[in-house]
Design a protein around this motif. Structure first.
Motif, PDB file in Angstrom:
ATOM      1  N   ILE A 121       0.656  -1.276   0.559  1.00 51.19           N
ATOM      2  CA  ILE A 121      -0.026   0.569  -0.081  1.00 51.19           C
ATOM      3  C   ILE A 121       1.181   0.987  -0.124  1.00 51.19           C
ATOM      4  CG2 ILE A 121      -1.496   1.321   1.480  1.00 51.19           C
ATOM      5  CD1 ILE A 121      -2.547  -1.229   0.129  1.00 51.19           C
ATOM      6  N   ASP A 122       0.908   1.969  -1.285  1.00 46.15           N
ATOM      7  CA  ASP A 122       1.651   3.011  -1.243  1.00 46.15           C
ATOM      8  C   ASP A 122       1.130   4.170  -0.135  1.00 46.15           C
ATOM      9  OD1 ASP A 122       3.775   4.607  -2.738  1.00 46.15           O
ATOM     10  OD2 ASP A 122       2.602   5.547  -2.554  1.00 46.15           O
ATOM     11  N   HIS A 123       0.335   4.901  -0.530  1.00 47.38           N
ATOM     12  CA  HIS A 123      -0.415   5.627   0.980  1.00 47.38           C
ATOM     13  C   HIS A 123      -1.897   6.155   1.202  1.00 47.38           C
ATOM     14  CE1 HIS A 123      -0.923   8.059  -3.279  1.00 47.38           C
ATOM     15  NE2 HIS A 123      -1.741   8.466  -2.090  1.00 47.38           N
ATOM     16  N   MET A 124      -2.837   6.805   1.608  1.00 44.96           N
ATOM     17  CA  MET A 124      -3.970   6.543   1.579  1.00 44.96           C
ATOM     18  C   MET A 124      -3.952   8.068   2.205  1.00 44.96           C
ATOM     19  SD  MET A 124      -6.341   5.166   4.881  1.00 44.96           S
ATOM     20  CE  MET A 124      -5.770   3.148   4.582  1.00 44.96           C
ATOM     21  N   SER A 125      -5.346   8.726   1.020  1.00 40.36           N
ATOM     22  CA  SER A 125      -5.699  10.053   0.787  1.00 40.36           C
ATOM     23  C   SER A 125      -6.895  10.141   1.505  1.00 40.36           C
ATOM     24  CB  SER A 125      -5.816  10.020  -0.613  1.00 40.36           C
ATOM     25  OG  SER A 125      -6.587  11.842  -0.436  1.00 40.36           O
ATOM     26  N   ILE A 126      -7.731  10.910   3.091  1.00 40.50           N
ATOM     27  CA  ILE A 126      -8.280  11.104   3.399  1.00 40.50           C
ATOM     28  C   ILE A 126      -8.747  12.064   3.243  1.00 40.50           C
ATOM     29  CG2 ILE A 126      -9.094  11.280   5.706  1.00 40.50           C
ATOM     30  CD1 ILE A 126      -7.109  10.006   6.346  1.00 40.50           C
ATOM     31  N   GLN A 127      -9.963  12.789   2.992  1.00 43.08           N
ATOM     32  CA  GLN A 127     -10.602  13.646   2.921  1.00 43.08           C
ATOM     33  C   GLN A 127     -10.937  14.828   4.209  1.00 43.08           C
ATOM     34  OE1 GLN A 127     -13.181  12.818  -1.576  1.00 43.08           O
ATOM     35  NE2 GLN A 127     -14.159  13.776   0.359  1.00 43.08           N
ATOM     36  N   VAL A 128     -10.718  15.733   4.827  1.00 41.19           N
ATOM     37  CA  VAL A 128     -10.917  16.681   5.974  1.00 41.19           C
ATOM     38  C   VAL A 128     -10.900  17.980   6.037  1.00 41.19           C
ATOM     39  CG1 VAL A 128      -8.523  15.390   6.451  1.00 41.19           C
ATOM     40  CG2 VAL A 128      -8.259  17.089   6.180  1.00 41.19           C
ATOM     41  N   LYS A 173       1.322  14.833  15.344  1.00 40.87           N
ATOM     42  CA  LYS A 173       1.667  14.470  16.991  1.00 40.87           C
ATOM     43  C   LYS A 173       1.593  12.917  17.161  1.00 40.87           C
ATOM     44  CE  LYS A 173      -0.930  15.573  21.493  1.00 40.87           C
ATOM     45  NZ  LYS A 173      -1.408  16.248  22.141  1.00 40.87           N
ATOM     46  N   MET A 174       1.076  12.290  16.361  1.00 41.10           N
ATOM     47  CA  MET A 174       0.156  10.757  17.023  1.00 41.10           C
ATOM     48  C   MET A 174       1.718   9.853  16.291  1.00 41.10           C
ATOM     49  SD  MET A 174      -2.234  11.012  19.221  1.00 41.10           S
ATOM     50  CE  MET A 174      -3.128  12.075  19.460  1.00 41.10           C
ATOM     51  N   PHE A 175       1.777   9.755  15.403  1.00 40.63           N
ATOM     52  CA  PHE A 175       2.954   9.134  14.759  1.00 40.63           C
ATOM     53  C   PHE A 175       3.577   9.664  14.171  1.00 40.63           C
ATOM     54  CE2 PHE A 175      -1.487   7.986  13.665  1.00 40.63           C
ATOM     55  CZ  PHE A 175      -1.682   7.017  14.257  1.00 40.63           C
ATOM     56  N   GLY A 176       4.332  11.314  14.095  1.00 40.89           N
ATOM     57  CA  GLY A 176       5.819  11.962  14.287  1.00 40.89           C
ATOM     58  C   GLY A 176       5.688  12.187  12.567  1.00 40.89           C
ATOM     59  N   LEU A 177       4.620  12.100  12.475  1.00 41.49           N
ATOM     60  CA  LEU A 177       4.964  12.144  10.563  1.00 41.49           C
ATOM     61  C   LEU A 177       4.991  13.776  10.281  1.00 41.49           C
ATOM     62  CD1 LEU A 177       1.882  10.586   8.952  1.00 41.49           C
ATOM     63  CD2 LEU A 177       4.173   9.250   9.389  1.00 41.49           C
ATOM     64  N   GLY A 233       4.360  12.089   6.416  1.00 42.94           N
ATOM     65  CA  GLY A 233       5.267  10.644   5.927  1.00 42.94           C
ATOM     66  C   GLY A 233       6.328  10.688   6.966  1.00 42.94           C
ATOM     67  N   VAL A 234       7.241   9.253   6.495  1.00 40.45           N
ATOM     68  CA  VAL A 234       8.817   9.495   7.161  1.00 40.45           C
ATOM     69  C   VAL A 234       9.077   9.419   5.976  1.00 40.45           C
ATOM     70  CG1 VAL A 234      10.208   8.532   9.012  1.00 40.45           C
ATOM     71  CG2 VAL A 234       8.139   8.738   9.233  1.00 40.45           C
ATOM     72  N   GLY A 235      10.381  10.673   5.365  1.00 42.10           N
ATOM     73  CA  GLY A 235      11.074  10.523   3.612  1.00 42.10           C
ATOM     74  C   GLY A 235       9.757  10.466   2.637  1.00 42.10           C
ATOM     75  N   LYS A 236       8.844   9.450   2.702  1.00 42.26           N
ATOM     76  CA  LYS A 236       7.391   9.485   1.722  1.00 42.26           C
ATOM     77  C   LYS A 236       6.496   9.428   2.309  1.00 42.26           C
ATOM     78  CE  LYS A 236       5.814   4.866   0.617  1.00 42.26           C
ATOM     79  NZ  LYS A 236       5.087   6.016   0.429  1.00 42.26           N
ATOM     80  N   VAL A 237       5.587   9.576   0.900  1.00 42.61           N
ATOM     81  CA  VAL A 237       3.817   9.848   1.690  1.00 42.61           C
ATOM     82  C   VAL A 237       3.512   8.866   2.245  1.00 42.61           C
ATOM     83  CG1 VAL A 237       1.756  10.913   0.747  1.00 42.61           C
ATOM     84  CG2 VAL A 237       4.144  11.862   0.207  1.00 42.61           C
ATOM     85  N   LEU A 238       2.969   9.235   3.057  1.00 36.94           N
ATOM     86  CA  LEU A 238       2.233   7.799   4.213  1.00 36.94           C
ATOM     87  C   LEU A 238       0.575   8.304   4.098  1.00 36.94           C
ATOM     88  CD1 LEU A 238       4.719   6.815   7.582  1.00 36.94           C
ATOM     89  CD2 LEU A 238       3.826   5.331   4.529  1.00 36.94           C
ATOM     90  N   HIS A 284      -9.151   7.907  -1.529  1.00 37.06           N
ATOM     91  CA  HIS A 284      -8.644   7.148  -2.518  1.00 37.06           C
ATOM     92  C   HIS A 284      -7.636   6.265  -1.439  1.00 37.06           C
ATOM     93  CE1 HIS A 284      -5.211   9.058  -3.723  1.00 37.06           C
ATOM     94  NE2 HIS A 284      -4.367   8.787  -3.459  1.00 37.06           N
ATOM     95  N   PHE A 285      -7.064   5.349  -2.133  1.00 34.57           N
ATOM     96  CA  PHE A 285      -6.241   4.617  -1.534  1.00 34.57           C
ATOM     97  C   PHE A 285      -4.846   4.383  -2.815  1.00 34.57           C
ATOM     98  CE2 PHE A 285      -8.293   0.718  -1.762  1.00 34.57           C
ATOM     99  CZ  PHE A 285      -6.996  -0.078  -2.363  1.00 34.57           C
TER     100      PHE A 285
END
Length: 155
Positions: free
Chosen positions: A51-58, A70-74, A89-94, A108-109
């Protein structure tokens, strides 16, 4: 992963996440964990690697950015200010956050495909009955049977 599942359930119980959104989120986590589907996969040049990344509508982009930091250090990997998209992400988009309605949905994912060759993958997907659609950034999208957008990119 427990924290993500707990967060999805809490949002669902508060009414901030639809049943469809909950199922989509849980399905994405299952796919990301590498759990086999039990189905036969045709021999082909399309081999999903991750899984490369997930896109979320906010609704609130700065608030969502702060949460994932804060939660994941991204950290912010890239931004598309005109389209109100921030990629973390951390170096790459998550996780890609998109200020767009309706909110609380997985937009999408993306599945990373080994030895990605756009022309060959496009032809093969069409032979399998999919209708690949071009993407602004990379790869392209197809719809799954439930209408969820799946972006296909190189692994």
């Amino acid at each position: 992963m427990e924290a993500i599942i707990s967060s999805l359930l809490n949002r669902f119980e508060r009414g901030a996440l639809t049943r469809r959104g909950l199922i989509q989120g849980l399905a994405m986590l299952t796919a990301a964990s590498g759990t086999p589907s039990g189905g036969q996969v045709p021999d082909a040049s399309i081999k999903a690697a991750r899984i490369d990344h997930m896109s979320i509508q906010v609704r609130d982009l700065p608030r969502s950015i702060a949460f994932y930091q804060k939660m994941f250090g991204l950290t912010v990997v890239s931004e598309d200010k005109p389209n109100e998209i921030v990629r973390l992400g951390v170096g790459k988009v998550l996780v890609s956050l998109h200020h767009k309605s309706p909110t609380g949905l997985v937009d999408h994912f993306a599945i990373g495909v080994e030895k990605f060759n756009k022309e060959l993958v496009t032809r093969e997907l069409k032979e399998r009955g999919a209708n690949p659609e071009e993407n602004l950034d990379a790869g392209f999208h197809i719809k799954d049977p439930e209408g969820i957008s799946v972006q296909i990119v190189g692994a």
